[in-house]
Design a protein around this motif. Structure first.
Motif, PDB file in Angstrom:
ATOM      1  N   MET A 239       0.742  -1.277   0.156  1.00 39.43           N
ATOM      2  CA  MET A 239       0.067   0.053  -0.132  1.00 39.43           C
ATOM      3  C   MET A 239       1.061   1.244  -0.123  1.00 39.43           C
ATOM      4  SD  MET A 239      -3.125  -0.158  -0.004  1.00 39.43           S
ATOM      5  CE  MET A 239      -4.704  -0.070   0.732  1.00 39.43           C
ATOM      6  N   GLY A 240       0.501   2.232  -0.869  1.00 41.33           N
ATOM      7  CA  GLY A 240       1.217   3.377  -0.875  1.00 41.33           C
ATOM      8  C   GLY A 240       0.399   4.496  -0.316  1.00 41.33           C
ATOM      9  N   ASN A 241       0.945   5.551   0.037  1.00 43.09           N
ATOM     10  CA  ASN A 241       0.362   6.815   0.434  1.00 43.09           C
ATOM     11  C   ASN A 241       0.281   7.952  -0.634  1.00 43.09           C
ATOM     12  OD1 ASN A 241      -0.718   5.825   2.858  1.00 43.09           O
ATOM     13  ND2 ASN A 241       1.055   6.412   3.789  1.00 43.09           N
ATOM     14  N   VAL A 242      -0.612   8.803  -0.686  1.00 42.49           N
ATOM     15  CA  VAL A 242      -0.617   9.682  -1.607  1.00 42.49           C
ATOM     16  C   VAL A 242      -1.198  11.065  -0.927  1.00 42.49           C
ATOM     17  CG1 VAL A 242      -1.442  10.991  -4.129  1.00 42.49           C
ATOM     18  CG2 VAL A 242      -0.880   8.412  -3.597  1.00 42.49           C
ATOM     19  N   THR A 243      -0.530  12.250  -1.043  1.00 47.18           N
ATOM     20  CA  THR A 243      -0.985  13.390  -0.574  1.00 47.18           C
ATOM     21  C   THR A 243      -1.733  14.164  -1.660  1.00 47.18           C
ATOM     22  OG1 THR A 243       0.572  13.435   1.329  1.00 47.18           O
ATOM     23  CG2 THR A 243      -0.368  15.460   0.809  1.00 47.18           C
ATOM     24  N   VAL A 244      -3.087  14.407  -1.460  1.00 39.90           N
ATOM     25  CA  VAL A 244      -3.598  15.325  -2.587  1.00 39.90           C
ATOM     26  C   VAL A 244      -3.819  16.614  -1.823  1.00 39.90           C
ATOM     27  CG1 VAL A 244      -4.524  13.338  -3.833  1.00 39.90           C
ATOM     28  CG2 VAL A 244      -5.883  14.586  -2.136  1.00 39.90           C
ATOM     29  N   SER A 245      -4.005  17.654  -2.643  1.00 43.72           N
ATOM     30  CA  SER A 245      -4.231  19.222  -2.118  1.00 43.72           C
ATOM     31  C   SER A 245      -5.698  19.381  -3.039  1.00 43.72           C
ATOM     32  CB  SER A 245      -3.285  19.978  -2.582  1.00 43.72           C
ATOM     33  OG  SER A 245      -3.780  21.496  -2.251  1.00 43.72           O
ATOM     34  N   ILE A 246      -6.617  19.412  -2.148  1.00 37.05           N
ATOM     35  CA  ILE A 246      -7.954  19.857  -2.609  1.00 37.05           C
ATOM     36  C   ILE A 246      -8.342  21.254  -1.951  1.00 37.05           C
ATOM     37  CG2 ILE A 246     -10.431  19.333  -2.919  1.00 37.05           C
ATOM     38  CD1 ILE A 246      -9.399  16.387  -3.122  1.00 37.05           C
ATOM     39  N   GLY A 247      -8.494  22.415  -2.532  1.00 37.72           N
ATOM     40  CA  GLY A 247      -9.290  23.615  -2.320  1.00 37.72           C
ATOM     41  C   GLY A 247      -8.324  24.114  -1.161  1.00 37.72           C
ATOM     42  N   GLY A 248      -6.869  23.834  -1.337  1.00 45.38           N
ATOM     43  CA  GLY A 248      -5.718  24.492  -0.379  1.00 45.38           C
ATOM     44  C   GLY A 248      -5.716  23.642   0.797  1.00 45.38           C
ATOM     45  N   ARG A 249      -6.242  22.449   0.985  1.00 48.58           N
ATOM     46  CA  ARG A 249      -6.089  21.591   2.185  1.00 48.58           C
ATOM     47  C   ARG A 249      -5.542  20.056   1.444  1.00 48.58           C
ATOM     48  NH1 ARG A 249     -11.583  23.711   3.266  1.00 48.58           N
ATOM     49  NH2 ARG A 249     -11.378  24.828   5.182  1.00 48.58           N
ATOM     50  N   SER A 250      -4.738  19.633   2.223  1.00 48.60           N
ATOM     51  CA  SER A 250      -4.009  18.561   1.864  1.00 48.60           C
ATOM     52  C   SER A 250      -4.560  17.290   2.694  1.00 48.60           C
ATOM     53  CB  SER A 250      -2.601  18.584   2.428  1.00 48.60           C
ATOM     54  OG  SER A 250      -1.897  19.473   1.971  1.00 48.60           O
ATOM     55  N   PHE A 251      -4.809  16.158   1.981  1.00 50.60           N
ATOM     56  CA  PHE A 251      -5.326  14.808   2.384  1.00 50.60           C
ATOM     57  C   PHE A 251      -4.313  13.745   2.078  1.00 50.60           C
ATOM     58  CE2 PHE A 251      -8.742  17.749   1.264  1.00 50.60           C
ATOM     59  CZ  PHE A 251      -9.510  17.769   2.505  1.00 50.60           C
ATOM     60  N   THR A 252      -4.233  12.966   3.293  1.00 53.07           N
ATOM     61  CA  THR A 252      -3.446  11.898   2.675  1.00 53.07           C
ATOM     62  C   THR A 252      -4.125  10.530   2.388  1.00 53.07           C
ATOM     63  OG1 THR A 252      -1.592  12.833   3.850  1.00 53.07           O
ATOM     64  CG2 THR A 252      -1.350  10.379   3.461  1.00 53.07           C
ATOM     65  N   LEU A 253      -3.923   9.836   1.411  1.00 55.36           N
ATOM     66  CA  LEU A 253      -4.958   8.914   1.244  1.00 55.36           C
ATOM     67  C   LEU A 253      -3.851   7.371   0.989  1.00 55.36           C
ATOM     68  CD1 LEU A 253      -6.885  10.685  -1.581  1.00 55.36           C
ATOM     69  CD2 LEU A 253      -7.475  10.486   0.913  1.00 55.36           C
ATOM     70  N   ALA A 254      -4.484   6.387   1.376  1.00 50.68           N
ATOM     71  CA  ALA A 254      -3.839   5.144   1.031  1.00 50.68           C
ATOM     72  C   ALA A 254      -4.434   4.683  -0.331  1.00 50.68           C
ATOM     73  CB  ALA A 254      -4.522   4.119   1.918  1.00 50.68           C
ATOM     74  N   SER A 255      -3.395   4.184  -1.065  1.00 50.45           N
ATOM     75  CA  SER A 255      -3.782   3.544  -2.315  1.00 50.45           C
ATOM     76  C   SER A 255      -2.847   2.542  -2.676  1.00 50.45           C
ATOM     77  CB  SER A 255      -3.329   4.503  -3.428  1.00 50.45           C
ATOM     78  OG  SER A 255      -2.049   4.732  -3.760  1.00 50.45           O
ATOM     79  N   ALA A 256      -3.362   1.355  -3.721  1.00 49.78           N
ATOM     80  CA  ALA A 256      -2.977   0.504  -3.954  1.00 49.78           C
ATOM     81  C   ALA A 256      -1.324   0.639  -4.623  1.00 49.78           C
ATOM     82  CB  ALA A 256      -3.754  -0.659  -4.960  1.00 49.78           C
ATOM     83  N   ASP A 257      -0.292  -0.292  -4.612  1.00 48.44           N
ATOM     84  CA  ASP A 257       0.806   0.004  -5.072  1.00 48.44           C
ATOM     85  C   ASP A 257       0.659   0.045  -6.573  1.00 48.44           C
ATOM     86  OD1 ASP A 257       2.167  -0.097  -2.684  1.00 48.44           O
ATOM     87  OD2 ASP A 257       2.558  -2.501  -2.782  1.00 48.44           O
ATOM     88  N   GLY A 258       1.243   1.364  -7.190  1.00 45.24           N
ATOM     89  CA  GLY A 258       1.218   1.433  -8.585  1.00 45.24           C
ATOM     90  C   GLY A 258       0.103   2.237  -9.029  1.00 45.24           C
ATOM     91  N   GLU A 259      -0.637   2.643  -8.064  1.00 46.01           N
ATOM     92  CA  GLU A 259      -2.028   3.485  -8.323  1.00 46.01           C
ATOM     93  C   GLU A 259      -1.806   4.806  -7.769  1.00 46.01           C
ATOM     94  OE1 GLU A 259      -4.840   2.499 -10.009  1.00 46.01           O
ATOM     95  OE2 GLU A 259      -3.658   1.060 -10.644  1.00 46.01           O
ATOM     96  N   GLU A 260      -0.617   5.160  -7.461  1.00 51.61           N
ATOM     97  CA  GLU A 260      -0.106   6.515  -6.685  1.00 51.61           C
ATOM     98  C   GLU A 260      -0.450   7.725  -7.729  1.00 51.61           C
ATOM     99  OE1 GLU A 260       1.958   3.275  -4.272  1.00 51.61           O
ATOM    100  OE2 GLU A 260       1.888   4.184  -6.443  1.00 51.61           O
ATOM    101  N   ALA A 261      -0.030   7.515  -8.894  1.00 58.36           N
ATOM    102  CA  ALA A 261      -0.085   8.489  -9.947  1.00 58.36           C
ATOM    103  C   ALA A 261      -1.574   8.706 -10.400  1.00 58.36           C
ATOM    104  CB  ALA A 261       0.725   8.314 -11.074  1.00 58.36           C
ATOM    105  N   HIS A 262      -2.223   7.652 -10.504  1.00 55.68           N
ATOM    106  CA  HIS A 262      -3.829   7.925 -10.758  1.00 55.68           C
ATOM    107  C   HIS A 262      -4.455   8.392  -9.758  1.00 55.68           C
ATOM    108  CE1 HIS A 262      -7.377   6.673 -12.519  1.00 55.68           C
ATOM    109  NE2 HIS A 262      -7.941   6.091 -11.544  1.00 55.68           N
ATOM    110  N   VAL A 263      -4.144   8.195  -8.562  1.00 55.00           N
ATOM    111  CA  VAL A 263      -4.950   8.726  -7.254  1.00 55.00           C
ATOM    112  C   VAL A 263      -4.539  10.215  -7.171  1.00 55.00           C
ATOM    113  CG1 VAL A 263      -5.149   8.967  -4.760  1.00 55.00           C
ATOM    114  CG2 VAL A 263      -5.168   6.626  -5.810  1.00 55.00           C
ATOM    115  N   ALA A 264      -3.368  10.500  -7.525  1.00 50.59           N
ATOM    116  CA  ALA A 264      -2.932  12.015  -7.786  1.00 50.59           C
ATOM    117  C   ALA A 264      -3.681  12.706  -8.849  1.00 50.59           C
ATOM    118  CB  ALA A 264      -1.573  12.205  -7.712  1.00 50.59           C
TER     119      ALA A 264
END
Length: 109
Positions: free
Chosen positions: A1-26
C-alpha cells in the motif's frame, strides 16, 4: 500500500492507495481540486467543498451517460481516381456487351 497526498481547495489529504496506483490517485485528486476551484468553494468547510466538487463530477458523469449515442456511420471508401473510374466504366461496358452476345447466342440456339 502506498500513500498519496492530494491538495483540494488548499487543504491536504493523505490517502492510502494500491501499489502502482499513486499517480492515478494524484490525478483524480487534481481533478477534484479543479472542480472545487471551478465551483468557487475553496475556503469553505471540507465537507461543503468536497460535496460541491462531487456534485459537479456527478453532473458531468450524468451528462456523459445520457448523451445520445453517436450514429454509426458507414465506412467510406477512399475516392477513386478518375483514371481508374474511367477504366472500370469501360470494363463494365465490355462485360455488358459480352453478356448481350451470350444472351443472343443462347436465344438463337
Amino acid at each position: 500500500m502506498g500513500n498519496v497526498t492530494v491538495s483540494i481547495g488548499g487543504r491536504s489529504f493523505t490517502l492510502a492507495s494500491a501499489d502502482g496506483e499513486e499517480a492515478h490517485v494524484a490525478r483524480l485528486g487534481r481533478l477534484i481540486d479543479e472542480k472545487a476551484g471551478a465551483a468557487g468553494v475553496a475556503g469553505q468547510t471540507e465537507t461543503r467543498m468536497l460535496l460541491f466538487a462531487a456534485l459537479m463530477l456527478a453532473d458531468e458523469l450524468h451528462e456523459l451517460r445520457n448523451r445520445p449515442a453517436p450514429s454509426p456511420e458507414a465506412p467510406t471508401a477512399p475516392p477513386v481516381p478518375a483514371e481508374v473510374a474511367e477504366r472500370l466504366g469501360r470494363i463494365a461496358a465490355h462485360v455488358e456487351n459480352l453478356a448481350s452476345l451470350l444472351e443472343s447466342e443462347a436465344a438463337s440456339a
